[in-house]
Design a protein around this motif. Structure first.
Motif, PDB file in Angstrom:
ATOM      1  N   MET A   1       0.854  -1.199   0.000  1.00 18.92           N
ATOM      2  CA  MET A   1       0.000   0.000   0.000  1.00 18.92           C
ATOM      3  C   MET A   1       0.885   1.243   0.000  1.00 18.92           C
ATOM      4  O   MET A   1       1.868   1.314   0.730  1.00 18.92           O
ATOM      5  N   ASN A   2       0.545   2.216  -0.840  1.00 16.67           N
ATOM      6  CA  ASN A   2       1.241   3.501  -0.789  1.00 16.67           C
ATOM      7  C   ASN A   2       0.214   4.611  -0.551  1.00 16.67           C
ATOM      8  O   ASN A   2      -0.993   4.379  -0.566  1.00 16.67           O
ATOM      9  N   ARG A   3       0.719   5.810  -0.354  1.00 18.17           N
ATOM     10  CA  ARG A   3      -0.163   6.902   0.042  1.00 18.17           C
ATOM     11  C   ARG A   3      -1.224   7.224  -1.007  1.00 18.17           C
ATOM     12  O   ARG A   3      -2.381   7.492  -0.667  1.00 18.17           O
ATOM     13  N   ASN A   4      -0.845   7.167  -2.264  1.00 18.60           N
ATOM     14  CA  ASN A   4      -1.792   7.491  -3.326  1.00 18.60           C
ATOM     15  C   ASN A   4      -2.992   6.543  -3.359  1.00 18.60           C
ATOM     16  O   ASN A   4      -4.069   6.914  -3.843  1.00 18.60           O
ATOM     17  N   ASP A   5      -2.807   5.333  -2.848  1.00 21.76           N
ATOM     18  CA  ASP A   5      -3.914   4.374  -2.793  1.00 21.76           C
ATOM     19  C   ASP A   5      -5.049   4.861  -1.904  1.00 21.76           C
ATOM     20  O   ASP A   5      -6.176   4.369  -1.996  1.00 21.76           O
ATOM     21  N   LEU A   6      -4.734   5.831  -1.028  1.00 20.68           N
ATOM     22  CA  LEU A   6      -5.717   6.312  -0.054  1.00 20.68           C
ATOM     23  C   LEU A   6      -6.356   7.634  -0.455  1.00 20.68           C
ATOM     24  O   LEU A   6      -7.129   8.207   0.311  1.00 20.68           O
ATOM     25  N   ASN A   7      -6.033   8.136  -1.644  1.00 19.71           N
ATOM     26  CA  ASN A   7      -6.542   9.445  -2.069  1.00 19.71           C
ATOM     27  C   ASN A   7      -8.062   9.531  -1.977  1.00 19.71           C
ATOM     28  O   ASN A   7      -8.622  10.473  -1.401  1.00 19.71           O
ATOM     29  N   GLU A   8      -8.757   8.568  -2.547  1.00 22.86           N
ATOM     30  CA  GLU A   8     -10.214   8.608  -2.579  1.00 22.86           C
ATOM     31  C   GLU A   8     -10.792   8.420  -1.184  1.00 22.86           C
ATOM     32  O   GLU A   8     -11.794   9.044  -0.830  1.00 22.86           O
ATOM     33  N   ARG A   9     -10.149   7.568  -0.409  1.00 18.63           N
ATOM     34  CA  ARG A   9     -10.635   7.334   0.954  1.00 18.63           C
ATOM     35  C   ARG A   9     -10.538   8.600   1.795  1.00 18.63           C
ATOM     36  O   ARG A   9     -11.444   8.910   2.573  1.00 18.63           O
ATOM     37  N   ILE A  10      -9.442   9.330   1.662  1.00 19.11           N
ATOM     38  CA  ILE A  10      -9.286  10.588   2.399  1.00 19.11           C
ATOM     39  C   ILE A  10     -10.323  11.604   1.922  1.00 19.11           C
ATOM     40  O   ILE A  10     -10.983  12.270   2.729  1.00 19.11           O
ATOM     41  N   LYS A  11     -10.472  11.726   0.621  1.00 21.66           N
ATOM     42  CA  LYS A  11     -11.368  12.743   0.055  1.00 21.66           C
ATOM     43  C   LYS A  11     -12.829  12.485   0.411  1.00 21.66           C
ATOM     44  O   LYS A  11     -13.610  13.427   0.578  1.00 21.66           O
ATOM     45  N   ASN A 241       0.160  25.868  10.192  1.00 18.44           N
ATOM     46  CA  ASN A 241       0.457  27.247   9.807  1.00 18.44           C
ATOM     47  C   ASN A 241       0.077  27.539   8.361  1.00 18.44           C
ATOM     48  O   ASN A 241      -0.019  28.705   7.973  1.00 18.44           O
ATOM     49  N   LEU A 242      -0.114  26.494   7.566  1.00 18.67           N
ATOM     50  CA  LEU A 242      -0.443  26.684   6.157  1.00 18.67           C
ATOM     51  C   LEU A 242      -1.905  27.083   5.995  1.00 18.67           C
ATOM     52  O   LEU A 242      -2.794  26.493   6.621  1.00 18.67           O
ATOM     53  N   LYS A 243      -2.161  28.064   5.151  1.00 18.90           N
ATOM     54  CA  LYS A 243      -3.512  28.535   4.934  1.00 18.90           C
ATOM     55  C   LYS A 243      -4.362  27.433   4.293  1.00 18.90           C
ATOM     56  O   LYS A 243      -3.930  26.774   3.351  1.00 18.90           O
ATOM     57  N   ASN A 244      -5.560  27.232   4.841  1.00 20.77           N
ATOM     58  CA  ASN A 244      -6.514  26.232   4.329  1.00 20.77           C
ATOM     59  C   ASN A 244      -5.900  24.839   4.233  1.00 20.77           C
ATOM     60  O   ASN A 244      -6.174  24.067   3.321  1.00 20.77           O
ATOM     61  N   CYS A 245      -5.068  24.500   5.244  1.00 18.94           N
ATOM     62  CA  CYS A 245      -4.353  23.228   5.223  1.00 18.94           C
ATOM     63  C   CYS A 245      -5.290  22.031   5.339  1.00 18.94           C
ATOM     64  O   CYS A 245      -5.044  20.976   4.736  1.00 18.94           O
ATOM     65  N   VAL A 246      -6.381  22.168   6.109  1.00 18.91           N
ATOM     66  CA  VAL A 246      -7.313  21.046   6.279  1.00 18.91           C
ATOM     67  C   VAL A 246      -7.958  20.699   4.945  1.00 18.91           C
ATOM     68  O   VAL A 246      -8.014  19.536   4.528  1.00 18.91           O
ATOM     69  N   ARG A 247      -8.440  21.725   4.265  1.00 16.22           N
ATOM     70  CA  ARG A 247      -9.099  21.508   2.971  1.00 16.22           C
ATOM     71  C   ARG A 247      -8.118  20.915   1.951  1.00 16.22           C
ATOM     72  O   ARG A 247      -8.456  19.962   1.235  1.00 16.22           O
ATOM     73  N   GLU A 248      -6.894  21.462   1.911  1.00 15.04           N
ATOM     74  CA  GLU A 248      -5.921  20.967   0.940  1.00 15.04           C
ATOM     75  C   GLU A 248      -5.533  19.523   1.227  1.00 15.04           C
ATOM     76  O   GLU A 248      -5.390  18.712   0.313  1.00 15.04           O
ATOM     77  N   PHE A 249      -5.361  19.185   2.513  1.00 16.17           N
ATOM     78  CA  PHE A 249      -5.003  17.815   2.855  1.00 16.17           C
ATOM     79  C   PHE A 249      -6.073  16.831   2.397  1.00 16.17           C
ATOM     80  O   PHE A 249      -5.772  15.788   1.803  1.00 16.17           O
ATOM     81  N   ILE A 250      -7.321  17.155   2.662  1.00  9.07           N
ATOM     82  CA  ILE A 250      -8.409  16.243   2.306  1.00  9.07           C
ATOM     83  C   ILE A 250      -8.567  16.133   0.788  1.00  9.07           C
ATOM     84  O   ILE A 250      -8.802  15.047   0.252  1.00  9.07           O
ATOM     85  N   GLU A 251      -8.413  17.245   0.091  1.00  7.97           N
ATOM     86  CA  GLU A 251      -8.641  17.232  -1.354  1.00  7.97           C
ATOM     87  C   GLU A 251      -7.471  16.640  -2.141  1.00  7.97           C
ATOM     88  O   GLU A 251      -7.675  16.041  -3.198  1.00  7.97           O
ATOM     89  N   THR A 252      -6.241  16.789  -1.634  1.00  4.20           N
ATOM     90  CA  THR A 252      -5.075  16.362  -2.420  1.00  4.20           C
ATOM     91  C   THR A 252      -4.279  15.227  -1.786  1.00  4.20           C
ATOM     92  O   THR A 252      -3.514  14.552  -2.478  1.00  4.20           O
ATOM     93  N   ASN A 253      -4.420  15.042  -0.470  1.00  2.00           N
ATOM     94  CA  ASN A 253      -3.652  14.022   0.249  1.00  2.00           C
ATOM     95  C   ASN A 253      -2.153  14.150  -0.033  1.00  2.00           C
ATOM     96  O   ASN A 253      -1.470  13.167  -0.330  1.00  2.00           O
TER      97      ASN A 253
END
Length: 286
Positions: A1-11, A241-253
Motif C-alpha cells: 500500500m502507498n499513500r496514493n492508494d488512499l486518495n479517494e478514501r481521504i477525500k 500554519n499553512l492557509k486552508n491546510c485542512v481543505r488541501e489535505f483532504i482534497e489532495t492528500n
C-alpha cells in the motif's frame, strides 16, 4: 500500500476529527485570527459538503495564562498542578468564546464537551458521552472537545490532547483524524516521511517533545496516530500554519505525514477503547 492508494478514501471521509494544539491559539492576536479564519473557512466548506466535524482543542491553559498576565499584581506562574488547573478554569470559557466568535460568523453553532479518563471508566459515562456526540452531530452542531483539566490529576489524565483526539476518533467511529502541528510533518533523519504504515520504536526515538506551550510534541502525535490507525482510521499530521491546510489535505492528500496501518476500518468496542487507555496509563511516557 502507498499513500496514493488512499486518495479517494481521504477525500470521501465523512466524519472527521481535527486536533488543534496550544501553539495555534497562543501566538499574537494577528496570528491567532489568521489561523482561525482559515480553519473556520475549511470547516464551513466541509460542512457544506455534508461532512461531520469534531474539534479537539488545547489552549485553555494558554488562554488562562494570557488572562492572568493582564491582571494587576499577578505573579508569574509555575508549572505546578494546582496552577495548571486554575489556569484551565480561567481559560476554558475564553477559549470557547473565541471559537464561538468565529464560527458564529459562518452560522456554525458549537457545543463544548469536557471529559476525562474517569468519565470513560464509568459504563454510564461512556454511553452518555457517545450519545452526546451522536446527538450533536445529528443536529448539525460542531462539538469542541477538551480534557477537563481543571479537575484532572496526573494519575488520571489522557496525557495529552493528541492522545485524546485519537480516543475521540474511536468513540465517534471517525473516518479520518487530522492533527495540526507547527512543523511540516514527521521528520526522520531530517527528511519528511510522507507515509507511515507502522509507528515503530525507530520513529518514536526520533520524535521530539514539546517545543512550544503544549505538553506533547511529535512523540504524542505519533502515539495518537498509532492508536487511530489500529482502528483503520487514517491520521494526517500536517502543518497548521499553512492557509486552508485542512481543505488541501483532504482534497489532495499531499501535505504532511499520513499514518495508517490497517487498510480496513474497524469500530472498536467500549472495552477495547478502555483497554487502550489502561495500557497507555500503565505504559510509561506518552
Amino acid at each position: 500500500m502507498n499513500r496514493n492508494d488512499l486518495n479517494e478514501r481521504i477525500k470521501t471521509s465523512n466524519k472527521i476529527v481535527i486536533k488543534i494544539g496550544s501553539a495555534r491559539l497562543s501566538g499574537s492576536e494577528e496570528e491567532v485570527n489568521d489561523f482561525l479564519f482559515s480553519l473556520v473557512s475549511d470547516i464551513r466548506h466541509l460542512r457544506d459538503l455534508g461532512k461531520q466535524v469534531i474539534l479537539v482543542s488545547s489552549g485553555a491553559i494558554a488562554r488562562g495564562r494570557k488572562l492572568l498576565s493582564t491582571l494587576q499584581n499577578s505573579e508569574e506562574t509555575g508549572e505546578s498542578l494546582p496552577e495548571k488547573q486554575a489556569l484551565a478554569a480561567m481559560g476554558q470559557n475564553r477559549l470557547v468564546n473565541l471559537y464561538d466568535s468565529f464560527f458564529s460568523k459562518v452560522n456554525l453553532p458549537i457545543a463544548q464537551i469536557l471529559f476525562g479518563v474517569l468519565d470513560m471508566e464509568n459504563p454510564e459515562g461512556f454511553k452518555n458521552l457517545k450519545n452526546t456526540f451522536r446527538q450533536l452531530l445529528d443536529w448539525g452542531i460542531l462539538p469542541i472537545v477538551n480534557e477537563n483539566d481543571s479537575v484532572a490529576t496526573e494519575e488520571v489524565k489522557f496525557g495529552d490532547n493528541d492522545v485524546l483526539s485519537a480516543i475521540v476518533s474511536l468513540i465517534v467511529e471517525a473516518d479520518l483524524l487530522i492533527i495540526l502541528t507547527g512543523v511540516e510533518g514527521f521528520l526522520k533523519d531530517g527528511k519528511l516521511l510522507p507515509f507511515l504504515e507502522e509507528v515503530g520504536k525507530s520513529e518514536l526515538s526520533q520524535a521530539g517533545g514539546p517545543s512550544g506551550p503544549g505538553t506533547g510534541g511529535m512523540y504524542t502525535k505519533l502515539k495518537a496516530a498509532s492508536i487511530s490507525s489500529e482502528a483503520g482510521i487514517p491520521c494526517g499530521i500536517i502543518d497548521g500554519n499553512l492557509k486552508n491546510c485542512v481543505r488541501e489535505f483532504i482534497e489532495t492528500n499531499t501535505l504532511g505525514t499520513l499514518v495508517v496501518s490497517n487498510g480496513k476500518k474497524k469500530n472498536f468496542t467500549e472495552e477495547e477503547i478502555k483497554s487502550i487507555l489502561r495500557a497507555k496509563r500503565n505504559g510509561g511516557q506518552e
